[in-house]
Design an enzyme around this catalytic site. Sequence first.
Site, PDB file in Angstrom:
ATOM      1  N   ASP A  67     -14.878   6.309  -2.633  1.00  0.00           N
ATOM      2  CA  ASP A  67     -13.455   6.641  -2.515  1.00  0.00           C
ATOM      3  C   ASP A  67     -12.913   7.324  -3.767  1.00  0.00           C
ATOM      4  OD1 ASP A  67     -13.626   4.404  -4.152  1.00  0.00           O
ATOM      5  OD2 ASP A  67     -12.738   3.049  -2.690  1.00  0.00           O
ATOM      6  N   ASN A 136      -7.711  -8.510  -0.837  1.00  0.00           N
ATOM      7  CA  ASN A 136      -7.209  -8.581   0.535  1.00  0.00           C
ATOM      8  C   ASN A 136      -8.298  -8.296   1.572  1.00  0.00           C
ATOM      9  OD1 ASN A 136      -7.618  -5.865   0.257  1.00  0.00           O
ATOM     10  ND2 ASN A 136      -5.477  -5.257   0.483  1.00  0.00           N
ATOM     11  N   HIS A 138     -10.451  -5.731   1.532  1.00  0.00           N
ATOM     12  CA  HIS A 138     -10.807  -4.329   1.778  1.00  0.00           C
ATOM     13  C   HIS A 138     -12.204  -3.987   1.254  1.00  0.00           C
ATOM     14  CE1 HIS A 138      -8.845  -2.779  -2.243  1.00  0.00           C
ATOM     15  NE2 HIS A 138     -10.145  -2.819  -2.401  1.00  0.00           N
ATOM     16  N   GLU A 143      -8.013  -0.579   3.850  1.00  0.00           N
ATOM     17  CA  GLU A 143      -7.064  -1.682   3.733  1.00  0.00           C
ATOM     18  C   GLU A 143      -6.966  -2.444   5.063  1.00  0.00           C
ATOM     19  OE1 GLU A 143      -6.259  -2.452   0.896  1.00  0.00           O
ATOM     20  OE2 GLU A 143      -5.008  -1.016  -0.187  1.00  0.00           O
TER      21      GLU A 143
END
Length: 253
Positions: A67, A136, A138, A143
């Site tokens: 990413d 979280n 990811h 996400e």
Amino acid sequence: MRVVVKETAREAALYVAEKIISFVNDSSDPVLGFATGRTQLPIYEALVSAYKSGRVSFKNIRSFNLDEYVGEPQTSPYSYATYMHENFFDPVDMDRSRIHLLDGTAQDLQAEAERYENEIKDSGGIGLQIVSIGRNGHIGFNEPGSSLTSRTRVIRLSDDTRAANRAFFPADREPPNFAITMGIGTILDADMIIMIATGKHKARAIRDFVEGPVTASCPSSALQGHPATLVVLDSEAAEFLQRRQDDQRDRPA
Ligand code: GLP
């Protein structure tokens, strides 16, 4: 999915580094997927030191990073491109023409995402993909809410992720709102995946990822369905795993 628990974060990182070194040394055409973040730093440090002591060469590998921030030029000190050059590419013998990075400043980000997907396909696919996990749940920058079949695309970063990554930016600069990331479907196409997580702050995400249902609310849970995923944890990240004992007994490290 095989889960290996090491006592310390350093041991977990060294274990993953050795897996990468074996993969590179044993493959005729190694294609690697790399990740960024704090968890990966001791892995790159171990790879650089293995290179310097002549145990491994990276000149024949091809690499794809997961990413990049949207709007961050590759030369920016805050880009993942710079992170990779500083921590890994520059200190080893990587062939520049074999490094594949997403360009978060491309005018047409949709075309950029398609270019990346095609380059992965043209390389024959990723043999070994390394990932870590966000608090979280990811992976990459997929996400919560990301489709479990998603491909490379632009995504809006959650407040939690921006807060977690704020430390990488100077006090007077807000982290970017958007990123371009390989999709979950793209990650799942890799032949082998190694997930590493260390530290107490990852324990809840690890419990949801390893023992929870497969759901877009915890994007990493998609890895449960992958035929060759290895999860490497330190004891803190493994703290909330209910079936940790069983995992160790049934699937020795
Ligand atoms: C960023 C990356 C993710 C990585 C996460 C974990 O958000 N885009 O791929 O999983 O960082 O970072 P850290 O290792 O710093 O906890």
